[in-house]
Motif scaffolding. Sequence first.
Motif, PDB file in Angstrom:
ATOM      1  N   ILE A   1       0.207   5.621  -1.331  1.00  0.00           N
ATOM      2  CA  ILE A   1       1.079   5.181  -0.226  1.00  0.00           C
ATOM      3  C   ILE A   1       0.277   4.478   0.664  1.00  0.00           C
ATOM      4  CG2 ILE A   1       2.703   5.723   1.888  1.00  0.00           C
ATOM      5  CD1 ILE A   1       3.347   8.271   0.043  1.00  0.00           C
ATOM      6  N   GLU A   2       0.677   3.246   0.887  1.00  0.00           N
ATOM      7  CA  GLU A   2      -0.169   2.236   2.148  1.00  0.00           C
ATOM      8  C   GLU A   2       0.928   2.339   3.248  1.00  0.00           C
ATOM      9  OE1 GLU A   2      -1.419  -2.267   2.321  1.00  0.00           O
ATOM     10  OE2 GLU A   2      -1.306  -1.189   0.339  1.00  0.00           O
ATOM     11  N   LEU A   3       0.503   2.142   4.497  1.00  0.00           N
ATOM     12  CA  LEU A   3       0.948   1.979   5.714  1.00  0.00           C
ATOM     13  C   LEU A   3       0.419   0.995   6.483  1.00  0.00           C
ATOM     14  CD1 LEU A   3       1.690   5.626   7.167  1.00  0.00           C
ATOM     15  CD2 LEU A   3       3.276   4.160   6.212  1.00  0.00           C
ATOM     16  N   THR A   4       0.936  -0.193   6.910  1.00  0.00           N
ATOM     17  CA  THR A   4       0.443  -1.317   7.491  1.00  0.00           C
ATOM     18  C   THR A   4       1.319  -1.732   8.678  1.00  0.00           C
ATOM     19  OG1 THR A   4      -0.466  -1.984   5.193  1.00  0.00           O
ATOM     20  CG2 THR A   4      -0.501  -3.477   7.213  1.00  0.00           C
ATOM     21  N   GLN A   5       0.862  -1.687   9.921  1.00  0.00           N
ATOM     22  CA  GLN A   5       1.709  -2.120  11.115  1.00  0.00           C
ATOM     23  C   GLN A   5       1.125  -3.701  11.269  1.00  0.00           C
ATOM     24  OE1 GLN A   5       1.695   0.018  14.636  1.00  0.00           O
ATOM     25  NE2 GLN A   5       2.866  -1.319  15.443  1.00  0.00           N
ATOM     26  N   LYS A   6       1.918  -4.591  11.425  1.00  0.00           N
ATOM     27  CA  LYS A   6       1.561  -5.937  11.653  1.00  0.00           C
ATOM     28  C   LYS A   6       2.650  -6.639  12.195  1.00  0.00           C
ATOM     29  CE  LYS A   6       0.063 -10.034   9.308  1.00  0.00           C
ATOM     30  NZ  LYS A   6      -0.106 -11.087   8.065  1.00  0.00           N
ATOM     31  N   GLU A   7       2.474  -7.408  13.405  1.00  0.00           N
ATOM     32  CA  GLU A   7       3.327  -8.330  13.991  1.00  0.00           C
ATOM     33  C   GLU A   7       4.881  -7.633  14.193  1.00  0.00           C
ATOM     34  OE1 GLU A   7       3.307 -12.163  11.932  1.00  0.00           O
ATOM     35  OE2 GLU A   7       1.463 -12.431  12.146  1.00  0.00           O
ATOM     36  N   GLY A   8       5.030  -6.680  14.705  1.00  0.00           N
ATOM     37  CA  GLY A   8       6.150  -5.957  14.993  1.00  0.00           C
ATOM     38  C   GLY A   8       6.839  -5.378  13.890  1.00  0.00           C
ATOM     39  N   GLN A   9       5.982  -5.134  12.647  1.00  0.00           N
ATOM     40  CA  GLN A   9       6.829  -4.413  11.320  1.00  0.00           C
ATOM     41  C   GLN A   9       5.755  -3.363  11.150  1.00  0.00           C
ATOM     42  OE1 GLN A   9       7.418  -7.732   8.757  1.00  0.00           O
ATOM     43  NE2 GLN A   9       9.598  -7.783   9.518  1.00  0.00           N
ATOM     44  N   LEU A  10       6.629  -2.300  10.601  1.00  0.00           N
ATOM     45  CA  LEU A  10       5.665  -1.297   9.870  1.00  0.00           C
ATOM     46  C   LEU A  10       6.120  -1.561   8.475  1.00  0.00           C
ATOM     47  CD1 LEU A  10       3.814   1.142   9.650  1.00  0.00           C
ATOM     48  CD2 LEU A  10       6.230   2.660  10.093  1.00  0.00           C
ATOM     49  N   LEU A  11       5.253  -1.697   7.541  1.00  0.00           N
ATOM     50  CA  LEU A  11       5.197  -1.838   6.036  1.00  0.00           C
ATOM     51  C   LEU A  11       4.781  -0.639   5.175  1.00  0.00           C
ATOM     52  CD1 LEU A  11       5.914  -3.762   3.613  1.00  0.00           C
ATOM     53  CD2 LEU A  11       3.728  -4.618   3.562  1.00  0.00           C
ATOM     54  N   VAL A  12       5.652   0.219   4.398  1.00  0.00           N
ATOM     55  CA  VAL A  12       5.471   1.255   3.902  1.00  0.00           C
ATOM     56  C   VAL A  12       5.443   1.004   2.343  1.00  0.00           C
ATOM     57  CG1 VAL A  12       5.898   3.827   3.409  1.00  0.00           C
ATOM     58  CG2 VAL A  12       6.264   2.719   5.601  1.00  0.00           C
ATOM     59  N   ILE A  13       4.363   0.885   1.662  1.00  0.00           N
ATOM     60  CA  ILE A  13       4.407   0.780   0.355  1.00  0.00           C
ATOM     61  C   ILE A  13       3.963   1.963  -0.774  1.00  0.00           C
ATOM     62  CG2 ILE A  13       3.528  -0.803  -1.749  1.00  0.00           C
ATOM     63  CD1 ILE A  13       3.055  -2.983   0.438  1.00  0.00           C
ATOM     64  N   GLY A  14       4.786   2.270  -1.774  1.00  0.00           N
ATOM     65  CA  GLY A  14       4.460   3.338  -2.494  1.00  0.00           C
ATOM     66  C   GLY A  14       4.180   2.907  -4.017  1.00  0.00           C
ATOM     67  N   GLN A  15       2.958   3.068  -4.725  1.00  0.00           N
ATOM     68  CA  GLN A  15       2.949   2.744  -5.888  1.00  0.00           C
ATOM     69  C   GLN A  15       2.059   3.749  -6.900  1.00  0.00           C
ATOM     70  OE1 GLN A  15       3.729  -0.503  -7.339  1.00  0.00           O
ATOM     71  NE2 GLN A  15       3.247   0.470  -9.413  1.00  0.00           N
TER      72      GLN A  15
END
Length: 162
Positions: free
Chosen positions: A63-77
Amino acid sequence: MRSAFDFSPLYRSTVGFDRLFDMLDQSTQLESMANWPPYNIEKLGEDQYLITMAVAGFSPEEIELTQKEGQLLVIGQKKCSDEGKQYLHRGIATRAFKQIFNLADHVKVTGANLENGLLTVELKREVPEALKPRRIEINSSNGMKNLGQDKKSVQIEHGKAA
């Protein structure tokens, strides 16, 4: 799936709201994808929030969590393959996912934890002191008179200062 709403008239008559309209348009387009994985968003206090996602079967490395420019991106692979396994019934989903959460200004991720198949992401709004409202003291009219008394009086004769 296309949005049920046409935002083009609003784009023509407003300035600076394009991010808001993009978010509205994106939310309607991704409606079917937004259901996986299931999640909750809780308000814990005035400026504290908690996102809980059901990600059973995923490890923290997947699982990857990234916060960038007013967004939180959660990716699971998933990294391991199921080659060589024969399933009679497969009810535990292991498909990849991508979830985007739009965050308000000054909202920051303060922590994340994966326990018992639940990913919890802690968020907090931290408004900088310079942007917080501040009280401005109002002087009385007596204070203004005192300011004028400190200046030297200037006498004017026939349009010339003496």
